[in-house]
Design an enzyme around this catalytic site. Structure first.
Site, PDB file in Angstrom:
ATOM      1  N   GLU A 200      -3.426   2.605  -2.297  1.00 14.28           N
ATOM      2  CA  GLU A 200      -4.224   3.788  -1.982  1.00 14.28           C
ATOM      3  C   GLU A 200      -4.266   4.740  -3.168  1.00 14.28           C
ATOM      4  OE1 GLU A 200      -1.875   2.478  -0.054  1.00 14.28           O
ATOM      5  OE2 GLU A 200      -3.108   1.679   1.570  1.00 14.28           O
TER       6      GLU A 200
ATOM      7  N   HIS B  48      -0.428   4.599  13.058  1.00 14.40           N
ATOM      8  CA  HIS B  48      -1.841   4.249  13.212  1.00 14.40           C
ATOM      9  C   HIS B  48      -2.542   5.289  14.077  1.00 14.40           C
ATOM     10  CE1 HIS B  48      -0.129   0.321  12.064  1.00 14.40           C
ATOM     11  NE2 HIS B  48      -1.305   0.054  11.557  1.00 14.40           N
TER      12      HIS B  48
END
Ligand SMILES: Cc1ncc(C[n+]2csc(CCOP(=O)(O)OP(=O)(O)O)c2C)c(N)n1
Ligand SMILES: Cc1ncc(C[n+]2csc(CCOP(=O)(O)OP(=O)(O)O)c2C)c(N)n1
Ligand SMILES: [Mg+2]
Ligand SMILES: [Mg+2]
Lengths: 395, 325, 325, 395
Positions: B60, B130
């Site tokens: 990322e 999540h």
């Protein structure tokens, strides 16, 4: 102060000399041929029947567990699962070469290592049902196991974070004078994270007794290895960090075992990190949320089915006379039954009472969280139907 | 007009912009041939080639670093972070680089063309990794815009505006609506304004403020309150940064009460900024304290997800408390 | 008692804890032989050896990742981030790992023994990358404690308490006070409580709340206000997370007014949380809106540093406005 | 879908085979001997007198600038400075091998590259005094230069962040079909950051025409290279990423020039990244805030003083008959004068008016910032003495 010279080891050349791919060759250790016989030049690792059988049984067990849990997910009984089919040897072969006092920090596809340590079917199920018997208190999605008594660190979803952590853990073991190492598992995808770089470099500089075990299974979800890196796998990075590195056939349980044994020995003796790259293939879908037909061919998968590590080990056991067809059949049947009954059992166990929603954020529940949970309890009492898991229960 | 779910609306916006501007590029983990784990980028690689829609390695910080460079070069990067929970390795690249690029160079260079898309939020049994809603972490960082759509129509119009806006935009997609939310979406190009809140329902007794998937929750709570004869005004903030304090203040001056709802933990969540600003701007109009109905100050739970959620019941109760104050 | 500056007080606390607990280790960039760029860790390597006080490679994400592992193993890591502006590469390790380690494992493992020290704040002509005050980014993350001392005496007592507290603590050191602030510090061991605000000066007309180096600013503004006959109560929050809402609320119920001052940008700064909470808890006591005197919503400037600072003049003006409201 | 095989290139072995330090030898390109003569086996790069003189003059210029600015900082005239003494050849030699359309993304010790591009003494001064003539509008500490017309990206203090950015920039150049590359400078310390890993790996996989230029000068502030990494410098990492790599004597301007020329050619031809590791030594203190006597010996420094790149190039120019003693003396004297007068000039230039405190945060000033600056202006009017730089001035 003693003088330093960072050029001490550097030779000089007078032509533009380009270092590039192919300059070193990193061969892969293979001990067993696919037919289960030993390679001529290979040396059988020093392994007794009991260990060998335990490795084999664990792989079989995990294969069955994976298959059943994928099924359970399809039936809607659990929300998520992630199988290690085809990669069992990587986790089990390495775990078998460790000692119980060694810390295991895994990614998420190493259920084989956990099973080898003695995690029971019920324990697997309790985690997957997030019920109150899960020692992680139902806080994470299925497959995020963790068990302190077994020295198996609770799994974290963010990829790669355990890599520098493993360096730190191992440093702590060294400073405490323990006869123990840390093993850190991760995928070739996770090895692209910055944390990989930090972890390997720090472990090398700070001389941490840690085994970095990379499962290079060709894919990170849909992303093939060739879109993940351009070097020679992950092993070629070891040199850059000054980390001793071994590449191994991840589908050969004996090779994995031998490599990890050697790695552990070196890590302890020299108080240094070792990188192992296990070449394998993710035969399973990435997880139950994934459908690999979108990104790879059936044909490609089939080629790897032929390299099945369980078959390979079975054949070797047969050659050794250590294979017991009947016992194996019983194991498989019993496991199926056991999984089903443990699953039914775990399904019935309630989740933790609502008080636990605020526990373990801090060592003790601070005032503001106590207030939040007290208000929540009052609220649940008003709307019991909206919160069926916790209404009417208390600690 | 076509019926689209939220994913289709996003895909449609991406196609629109990639057709129009060949500098536009879409990349991230698994976004290439596979079309992303949620399939928001389906078929883009087939349509626009591997050069313009591609998988990145799994990093990322690398994705955003790469995107920052690409933006400063003049391309139009649209980077995907697979889950908002995994945006934190890129935090330095976003907060110290993306957001400060223009400022530190006196306007010589900028990441104005960059858009970062990421699915956020809970309600999908995702547990602590999540389900996060990290908007407040970024709202404290000048130089970024933050946009959150509540449905497919909003998603397409806001995403097109975000990509074309000459500022870096963090575009947060409420993933529990990806397939659940379906609406009529024009097939042609349109934009919805950034920095403008949207009054979803007018009312007179209390202002309910939220964004993304929580707008549905506010609607349900408002319906419950209506049974008691309470008239709620529902405002979708849409842009978290810069946010439309004026529209909110005007609404509160009318209703005299404000309730803010978000999924992220209460402490330091973006509701705190709104409450702090509104108690200042509307001090003499407020008939009750600004109420915050938010996540608990804990990581996002799994087993207790339902209990954690700032749902319609909690919202409804808070409406009642605020009216009774 | 000895006269110590803030750096000496910190060094003294580190010596105290390293003598007492051989599991304690101090590491970070340049902290070894050199003693850190500010010299907070001077002589520790000489005293305790290279194994317990060492340089790390230049990687903040690695430093905190390593520290998390070390903490979970049972050692007592005290990690230094050279400047708070450079903590962001470690944001993921702190927010997703350090803070959630205990929670996700049901209390089996934790980073409770970890302390992260980092110098923060402006006023030293450091520009946008040597001046930031990032406390609010972390205050939105359950599982961390955040502590900020205002002088040497506080620094030693709070740092000892932070290291020994069984929760990860982010210990932020106001670097412009490192050498500027000198006070009497006991040579013996003592702790000051975490999570408790400190009333620095009692007063009756308005509560001035801040932390770290800004306490001096509040004091100066209070002195200016006193000339007008205004009596200010000054509260040092000391712990940003969890914060002592009770002490603040009690003070505000007494004075009827609250002003919060911090260097970080206004929007989403920690003052917003305090204002949001206090307007709720003290709604009927407040005679004026809670005032926030903070940094502008821009990166930290260099040429305009003086203008950016929430200084005594701006604070004094806000006191007047609040009293006149 | 075509089948993939991530094992296609992997050989097999049957013994535990450990890859470790010393397996490859990464020699360092040196063209000039310390006495300025050419190594016998070396080939002189194709360089004309003008370029050679410009390189030399730039190095001399920077040496003088550094020396004077360190002095100015000691006198309290500027707040901070960071010299490149001893490392001039790394920045200048590489910049000379580039084309003006190539983007330079530097760390902070590459003022030589900027000067080579034509940055003037006044421009240096305006940045260092954060005055209103600085194109970066006085927003950053001294030495954080940036100049769009010269294709020199504004420097950012956080280390390593420009590395993945350079990959992205170069990818953009490639997609736009430009005949241009990006060069990205960084220190061996910054190479420990996760961003280094991300940047090199992405550049390799995505085939970005970027030159990663590492100045390995032995120190990151006080931290010596041996506490920074355990591999063979930074070059040994190139192999791991599949990035073509060249190690060069950073104190040999011709070697740096030749290596960079080759790197640029390869990057453009093959659309791929190249890593250059320049071995040098930071003769200067880390910055004016640093005192190296705390961590290294005078003796160690002295050894490196003998390898001075400027001396070396001067001797080579003499051999070539391109050296002009008088011109050189004039250059040094003129530069000293020029620095002094530019400094005096820049000192007098005011900072930007207060309106600029909110500009460039966004493309346009949004309402909330307009309000903040309006209030600030009113406030400054009330307390003009407290804000002497901006009081009484407006745009
Ligand atoms: C920081 C982070 N980014 C993204 C993800 C989403 N994600 C989960 S698994 C995965 C692929 C991992 O691949 P690899 O490391 O090769 O392991 P494998 O699944 O092949 O065993 C991704 C992208 C994540 N969990 N964490
Ligand atoms: C992310 C980050 N961490 C820490 C620092 C503080 N810092 C500035 S320069 C420096 C050392 C850099 O060493 P190196 O990369 O080798 O470059 P050199 O100074 O030797 O040219 C450090 C630690 C920073 N600027 N950014
Ligand atoms: Mg993989
Ligand atoms: Mg260096």
């Amino acid at each position: 102060m003693q003088d330093r010279n960072h050029l001490a080891q550097v030779d000089t050349t007078h032509q533009v000399h380009i270092i590039e791919n192919g300059l070193i060759d990193i061969p892969m250790l293979q001990i067993l041929k696919p037919d289960g016989t030993l390679h001529e030049q290979a040396q059988e690792p020093d392994i007794d029947q009991e260990t060998a059988r335990k490795m084999y049984d664990t792989m079989e067990y995990i294969r069955v567990l994976d298959e059943r849990m994928v099924g359970a997910q399809r039936q809607g009984r659990i929300s998520f699962y992630l199988a290690s089919t085809g990669e069992e040897a990587a986790a089990v072969g390495s775990a078998a070469a460790l000692q119980p006092q060694d810390m295991i920090m895994s990614q998420y596809r190493e259920q084989g290592a956990l099973a080898y340590r003695g995690y029971t079917t019920s324990q697997f199920m309790n985690q997957m049902f997030s019920n109150q018997k899960d020692p992680n208190k139902g806080r994470q999605m299925p497959i995020h196991y963790g068990d302190k008594p077994l020295n198996f660190m609770t799994i974290s979803s963010p990829l790669g974070t355990q890599i520098p952590q493993a360096a730190g853990y191992a440093y702590g073991q060294k400073m405490a004078g323990q006869d123990a190492v840390t093993i850190c598992y991760f995928g070739e995808g996770a090895a692209s994270e910055g944390d990989f770089h930090a972890g390997l470099n720090m472990a090398a500089v700070l001389k941490c007794p840690v085994i970095f075990f990379c499962r290079n299974n060709g894919y990170a979800i849909s992303t093939p290895a060739e879109e993940q890196f351009a070097g020679d796998g992950i092993a070629s990075r070891g040199l850059g960090y000054g980390v001793k590195t071994i590449r191994v056939d991840g589908n050969d349980p004996l090779a994995v075992y031998a490599a990890t044994l050697k790695a552990r020995e070196l890590a302890l003796e020299e108080r240094c990190p070792i990188l192992i790259e296990a070449m394998t293939y993710r035969l399973a879908a990435h997880s139950t949320s994934d459908d690999p037909t979108g990104y790879r061919s059936r044909d490609e998968e089939d080629k790897w089915r032929l390299k099945d590590p369980i078959q390979r080990m079975a054949k070797w056991l047969q050659h050794k006379g250590w294979y017991d067809e009947q016992a194996n059949k019983t194991l498989v049947d019993e496991t199926r039954k056991e999984v089903l009954s443990a699953l039914k059992e775990a399904e019935k166990v309630p989740v933790n009472p609502i008080e636990d929603i605020v526990s373990d954020v801090y060592d003790k529940v601070p005032a503001h969280l106590q207030k939040q949970v007290d208000e929540l309890k009052d609220h649940i009492e008003k709307y019991p139907k909206a919160y069926p898991k916790t209404a009417g229960r208390s600690k | 007009m076509a019926k689209m779910n939220l994913l289709q609306a996003i895909n449609n916006a991406l196609v629109t912009v990639m057709e129009e501007d060949e500098r536009a590029m879409v990349f991230g983990e698994d976004v290439g041939h596979f079309g992303g784990v949620f399939r928001a980028t389906s078929n883009l690689q087939e349509k626009f080639g591997k050069g313009r829609c591609f998988n990145t390695p799994l990093t990322e910080q690398g994705i955003i670093g790469f995107a920052n460079g690409l933006a400063s070069q003049g391309s139009v990067p649209i980077a995907e972070i697979q889950f908002a929970d995994y945006i934190f390795p890129a935090f330095d690249q976003i907060v110290n680089e993306t957001a400060k690029f223009r400022y530190r160079s006196g306007g010589q260079f900028s990441c104005g063309t960059l858009t970062i898309r990421t699915p956020y939020g809970g309600g999908i049994a995702g547990g602590l990794y999540h389900s996060q809603s990290p908007e407040a972490f970024f709202a404290h960082c000048p130089g970024l815009k933050i946009v959150v759509p509540r449905n497919p129509y909003q998603a397409k119009g806001l995403l097109l505006a975000s990509i074309r806006d000459d500022n870096p935009v963090l575009f947060m997609e409420p993933k529990r609506l990806y397939r659940a939310s379906v609406s009529d979406v024009p097939e042609e190009d349109y934009e919805l304004p950034l920095g403008k809140a949207d009054i979803v329902q007018e009312g007179s007794d209390i202002t309910l403020l939220g964004w993304g998937a929580q707008i549905e929750i506010l609607q349900q709570a408002a319906d419950m309150a209506l049974e008691d004869g309470v008239s709620c005004e529902i405002v979708d903030l849409r842009s978290i940064s810069p946010w439309d304090a004026q529209t909110v203040a005007e609404s509160v001056m009318k209703t005299g009460r404000l309730l803010i709802n978000h999924e992220a933990p209460l402490t330091g969540g973006f509701a705190s900024e709104i409450a702090a600003t509104i108690q200042d701007q509307c001090f003499l109009y407020l008939e009750a304290p600004v109420a915050r109905v938010c996540g608990l100050d804990t990581p996002y739970p799994l087993a207790h997800e339902k209990e954690y959620m700032p749902d319609q019941y909690k919202t409804y109760e808070a409406i009642k408390r605020t009216l009774k104050y």
